[in-house]
Design a protein around this motif. Structure first.
Motif, PDB file in Angstrom:
ATOM      1  N   ASN A  41      16.362  29.072  28.655  1.00  0.00           N
ATOM      2  CA  ASN A  41      17.169  29.368  29.848  1.00  0.00           C
ATOM      3  C   ASN A  41      17.353  30.862  30.100  1.00  0.00           C
ATOM      4  O   ASN A  41      18.333  31.290  30.707  1.00  0.00           O
ATOM      5  CB  ASN A  41      18.541  28.689  29.786  1.00  0.00           C
ATOM      6  CG  ASN A  41      18.427  27.187  29.923  1.00  0.00           C
ATOM      7  OD1 ASN A  41      17.576  26.690  30.649  1.00  0.00           O
ATOM      8  ND2 ASN A  41      19.275  26.459  29.222  1.00  0.00           N
ATOM      9  N   GLY A  42      16.408  31.648  29.604  1.00  0.00           N
ATOM     10  CA  GLY A  42      16.388  33.068  29.941  1.00  0.00           C
ATOM     11  C   GLY A  42      15.683  33.263  31.273  1.00  0.00           C
ATOM     12  O   GLY A  42      14.787  32.496  31.645  1.00  0.00           O
ATOM     13  N   LEU A  43      16.065  34.271  32.005  1.00  0.00           N
ATOM     14  CA  LEU A  43      15.508  34.506  33.331  1.00  0.00           C
ATOM     15  C   LEU A  43      14.121  35.138  33.243  1.00  0.00           C
ATOM     16  O   LEU A  43      13.954  36.222  32.685  1.00  0.00           O
ATOM     17  CB  LEU A  43      16.442  35.414  34.135  1.00  0.00           C
ATOM     18  CG  LEU A  43      16.070  35.649  35.599  1.00  0.00           C
ATOM     19  CD1 LEU A  43      16.198  34.349  36.397  1.00  0.00           C
ATOM     20  CD2 LEU A  43      16.963  36.738  36.203  1.00  0.00           C
ATOM     21  N   ILE A  44      13.118  34.444  33.791  1.00  0.00           N
ATOM     22  CA  ILE A  44      11.767  34.984  33.869  1.00  0.00           C
ATOM     23  C   ILE A  44      11.609  35.816  35.131  1.00  0.00           C
ATOM     24  O   ILE A  44      11.086  36.936  35.119  1.00  0.00           O
ATOM     25  CB  ILE A  44      10.710  33.850  33.872  1.00  0.00           C
ATOM     26  CG1 ILE A  44      10.772  33.049  32.579  1.00  0.00           C
ATOM     27  CG2 ILE A  44       9.310  34.425  34.088  1.00  0.00           C
ATOM     28  CD1 ILE A  44       9.878  31.818  32.597  1.00  0.00           C
ATOM     29  N   ALA A  45      12.051  35.253  36.241  1.00  0.00           N
ATOM     30  CA  ALA A  45      11.895  35.938  37.532  1.00  0.00           C
ATOM     31  C   ALA A  45      12.943  35.446  38.515  1.00  0.00           C
ATOM     32  O   ALA A  45      13.448  34.325  38.402  1.00  0.00           O
ATOM     33  CB  ALA A  45      10.490  35.713  38.092  1.00  0.00           C
ATOM     34  N   ASP A  46      13.244  36.291  39.463  1.00  0.00           N
ATOM     35  CA  ASP A  46      14.176  35.968  40.551  1.00  0.00           C
ATOM     36  C   ASP A  46      13.458  36.347  41.836  1.00  0.00           C
ATOM     37  O   ASP A  46      13.190  37.527  42.090  1.00  0.00           O
ATOM     38  CB  ASP A  46      15.464  36.781  40.373  1.00  0.00           C
ATOM     39  CG  ASP A  46      16.322  36.821  41.629  1.00  0.00           C
ATOM     40  OD1 ASP A  46      16.182  35.923  42.477  1.00  0.00           O
ATOM     41  OD2 ASP A  46      17.129  37.762  41.767  1.00  0.00           O
ATOM     42  N   GLU A  47      13.114  35.352  42.636  1.00  0.00           N
ATOM     43  CA  GLU A  47      12.298  35.613  43.818  1.00  0.00           C
ATOM     44  C   GLU A  47      12.879  34.959  45.073  1.00  0.00           C
ATOM     45  O   GLU A  47      13.310  33.800  45.030  1.00  0.00           O
ATOM     46  CB  GLU A  47      10.868  35.090  43.610  1.00  0.00           C
ATOM     47  CG  GLU A  47      10.126  35.785  42.476  1.00  0.00           C
ATOM     48  CD  GLU A  47       8.707  35.270  42.299  1.00  0.00           C
ATOM     49  OE1 GLU A  47       7.972  35.830  41.475  1.00  0.00           O
ATOM     50  OE2 GLU A  47       8.331  34.287  42.975  1.00  0.00           O
ATOM     51  N   VAL A  48      12.873  35.715  46.156  1.00  0.00           N
ATOM     52  CA  VAL A  48      13.194  35.142  47.461  1.00  0.00           C
ATOM     53  C   VAL A  48      11.915  34.524  48.000  1.00  0.00           C
ATOM     54  O   VAL A  48      10.929  35.223  48.230  1.00  0.00           O
ATOM     55  CB  VAL A  48      13.725  36.208  48.432  1.00  0.00           C
ATOM     56  CG1 VAL A  48      13.946  35.605  49.817  1.00  0.00           C
ATOM     57  CG2 VAL A  48      15.030  36.804  47.916  1.00  0.00           C
ATOM     58  N   GLN A  49      11.930  33.209  48.178  1.00  0.00           N
ATOM     59  CA  GLN A  49      10.727  32.499  48.608  1.00  0.00           C
ATOM     60  C   GLN A  49      10.567  32.487  50.117  1.00  0.00           C
ATOM     61  O   GLN A  49       9.456  32.585  50.630  1.00  0.00           O
ATOM     62  CB  GLN A  49      10.762  31.055  48.085  1.00  0.00           C
ATOM     63  CG  GLN A  49      10.691  30.950  46.583  1.00  0.00           C
ATOM     64  CD  GLN A  49       9.345  31.365  46.025  1.00  0.00           C
ATOM     65  OE1 GLN A  49       8.327  30.826  46.407  1.00  0.00           O
ATOM     66  NE2 GLN A  49       9.339  32.355  45.156  1.00  0.00           N
ATOM     67  N   GLN A  50      11.666  32.314  50.825  1.00  0.00           N
ATOM     68  CA  GLN A  50      11.586  32.212  52.277  1.00  0.00           C
ATOM     69  C   GLN A  50      12.815  32.876  52.912  1.00  0.00           C
ATOM     70  O   GLN A  50      13.905  32.874  52.348  1.00  0.00           O
ATOM     71  CB  GLN A  50      11.550  30.732  52.724  1.00  0.00           C
ATOM     72  CG  GLN A  50      10.349  29.947  52.239  1.00  0.00           C
ATOM     73  CD  GLN A  50       9.059  30.370  52.921  1.00  0.00           C
ATOM     74  OE1 GLN A  50       9.070  30.938  54.003  1.00  0.00           O
ATOM     75  NE2 GLN A  50       7.944  30.080  52.279  1.00  0.00           N
ATOM     76  N   THR A  51      12.604  33.448  54.105  1.00  0.00           N
ATOM     77  CA  THR A  51      13.692  33.967  54.930  1.00  0.00           C
ATOM     78  C   THR A  51      13.587  33.313  56.290  1.00  0.00           C
ATOM     79  O   THR A  51      12.513  33.293  56.897  1.00  0.00           O
ATOM     80  CB  THR A  51      13.592  35.495  55.079  1.00  0.00           C
ATOM     81  OG1 THR A  51      13.720  36.105  53.789  1.00  0.00           O
ATOM     82  CG2 THR A  51      14.702  36.024  55.990  1.00  0.00           C
TER      83      THR A  51
END
Length: 247
Positions: A157-167
């Motif tokens: 449960n460590g963060l690999i990535a944080d991405e905005v997929q859609q706007t």
């Protein structure tokens, strides 16, 4: 016969010299000093929203009473956070807000988001759930358009990535479930936390939100990818699909 001073002009008596009253400091300088002292001694919690905004305004408006402007900004946008998150173009429409001040607001906003993201990145995401929620609200709750982002997690449960997929628009963001899962496989993620915002302020899930989430869960599960939660954030709070037993 009167004695003339050597430097007096002929035919003119020397005018008496009037003493000028000592210059008084503008009243707002004392107010600024008191507000800064309260901030340093009691922290940000000791200041109301408009007072904290005053402290930010001190930087770019050094020679003016900014209390009326701070109160006007709060009344216009709603809260301290709403002012910082307001679009640059709307900020500079306010009388008294110049480019430098609007830019300062956006810098403070960016710093807050970067700080919140750091708190999530450096900790185990699910063992620090409050940090996850704080980050999501800081990053998205005050946006004027819907955004769909994903937190990709590893087996611990460590963060690999944080991405905005859609706007998207003010009330809709297109989400493609297969693309979400494809990206998870690319990153070798074991779990996901889905996040999106409701610019209306109300975080209540819509029927479309529920159906989209269940589709992602159905596609991801056979591939060994768990959807831990879908969090919707808004000005009025947040909603967790897990807590609502929607997944």
């Amino acid at each position: 016969m009167p004695v003339e001073h050597e430097d007096a002009l002929p035919g003119f008596d020397e005018a008496p010299v009037k003493k000028q009253p000592p210059s008084e400091e503008p009243h707002y300088l004392g107010h600024r000093a008191r507000l800064k002292a309260r901030f340093l001694e009691g922290g940000p919690e000791s200041l109301a929203d408009y007072e904290l905004l005053e402290v930010v305004l001190f930087r770019t408006i050094p020679r003016s009473d900014v209390k009326p402007l701070a109160k006007h900004l709060i009344a216009t946008f709603g809260s301290f956070a709403d002012v910082l998150a307001a679009p640059y173009e709307r900020l500079v429409e306010i009388k008294g807000i110049k480019d430098a001040t609007a830019t300062d607001f956006k810098i403070v906003e960016a710093a807050a988001r970067r700080f919140a993201k750091g708190a999530v990145t450096k900790r185990r995401a699910l063992s620090s759930w409050s940090s996850v929620i704080d980050y999501c609200r800081t990053a998205m709750a005050f946006d004027d358009r819907e955004r769909f982002r994903i937190l990709f997690l590893d087996k611990k449960n460590g963060l690999i990535a944080d991405e905005v997929q859609q706007t998207g628009t003010i009330d809709h963001t297109p989400v493609y479930p297969r693309e979400v899962v494809r990206r998870a496989l690319e990153l070798r993620a074991s779990a996901l936390i889905l996040v999106h915002n409701h610019p209306s302020g109300d975080p209540t899930p819509s029927r479309a939100d529920i159906e989209m989430t269940r589709t992602i869960v159905d596609i991801a599960k056979p591939l060994g990818i768990e959807v831990h939660d879908h969090v919707i954030v808004g000005r009025e709070g947040h909603a967790s699909f897990r807590a609502l037993k929607l997944i």
